[in-house]
Design a protein around this motif. Structure first.
Motif, mmCIF file in Angstrom:
data_model
loop_
_atom_site.group_PDB
_atom_site.id
_atom_site.type_symbol
_atom_site.label_atom_id
_atom_site.label_comp_id
_atom_site.label_asym_id
_atom_site.label_seq_id
_atom_site.Cartn_x
_atom_site.Cartn_y
_atom_site.Cartn_z
ATOM 1 N N GLU A 108 -15.366 1.172 -7.359
ATOM 2 C CA GLU A 108 -14.330 2.202 -7.546
ATOM 3 C C GLU A 108 -13.260 2.117 -6.467
ATOM 4 O OE1 GLU A 108 -13.888 4.364 -9.927
ATOM 5 O OE2 GLU A 108 -15.729 4.154 -11.097
ATOM 6 N N ALA A 109 -13.677 1.989 -5.213
ATOM 7 C CA ALA A 109 -12.706 1.954 -4.108
ATOM 8 C C ALA A 109 -11.834 0.702 -4.190
ATOM 9 C CB ALA A 109 -13.442 2.016 -2.771
ATOM 10 N N ILE A 110 -12.426 -0.425 -4.535
ATOM 11 C CA ILE A 110 -11.653 -1.662 -4.605
ATOM 12 C C ILE A 110 -10.707 -1.636 -5.792
ATOM 13 C CG2 ILE A 110 -11.870 -4.145 -5.078
ATOM 14 C CD1 ILE A 110 -14.257 -4.160 -3.157
ATOM 15 N N GLU A 111 -11.153 -1.087 -6.921
ATOM 16 C CA GLU A 111 -10.261 -0.962 -8.072
ATOM 17 C C GLU A 111 -9.056 -0.084 -7.726
ATOM 18 O OE1 GLU A 111 -10.718 0.171 -12.781
ATOM 19 O OE2 GLU A 111 -11.419 1.597 -11.278
ATOM 20 N N THR A 112 -9.303 1.019 -7.035
ATOM 21 C CA THR A 112 -8.207 1.905 -6.630
ATOM 22 C C THR A 112 -7.235 1.178 -5.709
ATOM 23 O OG1 THR A 112 -9.620 3.862 -6.853
ATOM 24 C CG2 THR A 112 -7.666 4.068 -5.464
ATOM 25 N N ALA A 113 -7.761 0.394 -4.766
ATOM 26 C CA ALA A 113 -6.906 -0.350 -3.852
ATOM 27 C C ALA A 113 -6.084 -1.410 -4.597
ATOM 28 C CB ALA A 113 -7.758 -1.016 -2.763
ATOM 29 N N GLN A 114 -6.680 -2.060 -5.585
ATOM 30 C CA GLN A 114 -5.945 -3.044 -6.369
ATOM 31 C C GLN A 114 -4.785 -2.393 -7.111
ATOM 32 O OE1 GLN A 114 -9.355 -4.538 -8.587
ATOM 33 N NE2 GLN A 114 -9.170 -6.533 -7.596
#
Length: 515
Positions: A108-114
């Motif tokens: 979730e955190a990496i998707e948001t950062a992307q």
């Protein structure tokens, strides 16, 4: 642009293999004197290269030292607005981290950062690097979504990223990094077997694998920040799909010699030697790999080592490595395969029956089977037919390149009226692969042919279609194109088997090359 959470999700089956995690990282090669492409008005030097800090960070990403890469990027990422190059490299850090760990807790955190990086790039001035970074990050986002079973949005972003990359090549024809990524996409789409064409039609995607190879070759031949990545992709495709391993081995041996502290290059050296049945060389590379707290953990390396140890009969060490893999790994794929290999190590190592039964039962624990190795393990469990210890040992020995020992083992095989049909088919296939590994091609051809005779046209096992595929390659190497075409077509016509997807993909590509 519609992205991730804003568009909703549909969860289904999907994966990105652990190997892809390493291959989607970029590298650097010595600058060579080569003919330059005609440059557009905006030169590569002005807007097509990484910044010095991003380049140093990317070198750390390549070595799989992700913490160091993040520290190097921090000053550029805190500037307002952040430039495209550090945004791209920061995304590569997260992408590598997620794919190598396959840890759902980080998704979730990496998707948001992307998505935040894509939004920042949407506001940046147009340039080759801006447009390339946006397309590349969109592809990364789609691959991550597929890995964690968000098929609709993953498919959407892969389609969007592919079309964006086509536009980058159109508007900046001399920008070689875009040709690298476009070439990989074109080859991947163009090499899919016919069974997947409905999906490509649904997504509105078409591509030519030969055109993809041309773009990759162009990117591999000329200097740019991602030249080494281009060379790696090209050599691995030629190794895996066109039976040309020498180029990949030479390249990775050279890269490893130049950077012995590079964990990615060590991974590739292990992986290629393993696929080429050079078991001792792969084990030596595994034992010499760089280690330490600065490197991101790569649990899959332990799974590969477990296979290599199993091949040579070091059952206790193989068991130890696979148990460590299962403890450290956060993903869902290769777990069934690890359980199957633990079962083999316990069974062949003559451990107590309770241990053997425990590992066998682990194969059937809930989990996906979309990786061919997991599918094979699950199929074995459901088939509930005992493996033949002689044939199993011979298979492992040939997988490790111990071909003389495999032939010696097979001498003790004796078929009886009670011998299973599957074992009757496998026995000549194992002999063929051992003779092939020894370069005794006439004997290999004889036993490949015998495999198909015993199997007939409808045996639900991979031995006969793989035998036909190998005969196609042998005929092609001998310059007998008509005969090669016959055997590649024969490989495609067999019914379902555990490795049908990869076998069909290789046979299909070979037939296209013959045209």
């Amino acid at each position: 642009m519609v992205r991730g959470k804003a568009a909703g999700r549909w969860k289904g089956a999907g994966r990105v293999g652990g190997v892809a995690a390493c291959l989607l990282l970029s590298g650097f090669a010595p600058r060579q004197a080569v003919p330059a492409l005609e440059q557009p008005a905006e030169t590569a030097a002005s807007a097509g290269e990484l910044t010095p800090s991003s380049r140093r960070a990317y070198a750390e990403v390549l070595k799989l030292r992700l913490g160091s890469a993040r520290e190097l990027l921090r000053p550029e990422l805190t500037s307002t607005p952040a430039a495209p190059a550090p945004l791209l490299v920061a995304n590569c850090v997260d992408f590598a981290d997620l794919l190598l760990s396959q840890d759902a807790a980080r998704y979730e955190a990496i998707e948001t950062a992307q998505e935040a990086r894509l939004s920042a790039l949407d506001r940046a001035p147009a340039s080759a690097m801006r447009d390339y970074a946006r397309a590349e990050i969109t592809l990364h986002l789609g691959l991550c979504q597929l890995l964690f079973k968000h098929l609709v949005m993953g498919g959407y972003h892969l389609r969007s990223g592919y079309r964006q990359m086509q536009d980058v090549v159109k508007h900046y024809p001399a920008f070689l990094p875009a040709r690298k990524t476009l070439g990989v996409c074109q080859f991947a789409i163009g090499s899919l077997p016919e069974g997947y064409h409905w999906l490509l039609s649904l997504l509105g995607l078409t591509a030519n694998s030969s055109e993809g190879l041309k773009n990759l070759a162009l990117a591999a031949a000329q200097p740019h920040d991602f030249q080494t990545e281009s060379q790696i992709y090209l050599s691995l495709i030629r190794e895996g799909y066109y039976k040309k391993p020498e180029e990949a081995l030479r390249l990775v041996e050279r890269l490893h010699a130049q950077q012995p502290d590079n964990l990615l290059f060590s991974y590739l050296l292990i992986s290629i030697n393993k696929r080429q049945h050079h078991g001792e060389a792969a084990l030596a590379a595994y034992r010499a790999r760089p280690t330490g707290p600065g490197y991101v953990p790569v649990p899959y390396l332990r799974h590969m080592a477990a296979d290599l140890l199993l091949y040579k009969g070091d059952y206790a060490d193989s068991e130890r490595e696979n148990l460590a893999f299962l403890r450290e790994y956060r993903g869902v794929h290769y777990r069934k395969d690890a359980a199957f290999k633990l079962y083999l190590a316990a069974w062949l190592g003559r451990e107590p029956a309770a241990a053997v039964a425990r590992y066998r039962a682990q194969i059937n624990q809930p989990g996906p089977t979309d990786v061919e190795e997991d599918n094979y393990a699950q199929h074995y469990y459901h088939e509930a037919v005992a493996l033949n210890p002689i044939l199993t040992r011979a298979r492992l020995l040939t997988d490790g390149g111990y071909n003389r020992q495999a032939l010696a083992t097979l001498r003790s095989f004796r078929a009886t009226p009670a011998t299973l049909w599957r074992d009757r088919i496998e026995e000549p296939y194992r002999r063929a692969r051992a003779f092939q590994g020894l370069g005794r091609l006439d004997s290999a051809w004889f036993y490949f042919e015998r495999t198909q005779t015993v199997a007939g046209p409808k045996a639900p096992y991979y031995f006969a279609p793989q035998a036909a595929l190998q005969q196609g390659y042998l005929a092609l190497e001998a310059g007998k194109k008509a005969q090669a075409r016959l055997y590649f077509e024969k490989a495609l016509h067999y019914p379902w088997h555990e490795y049908k997807n990869s076998t069909d993909a290789k046979a299909t590509l070979a037939l296209r090359e013959l045209k």
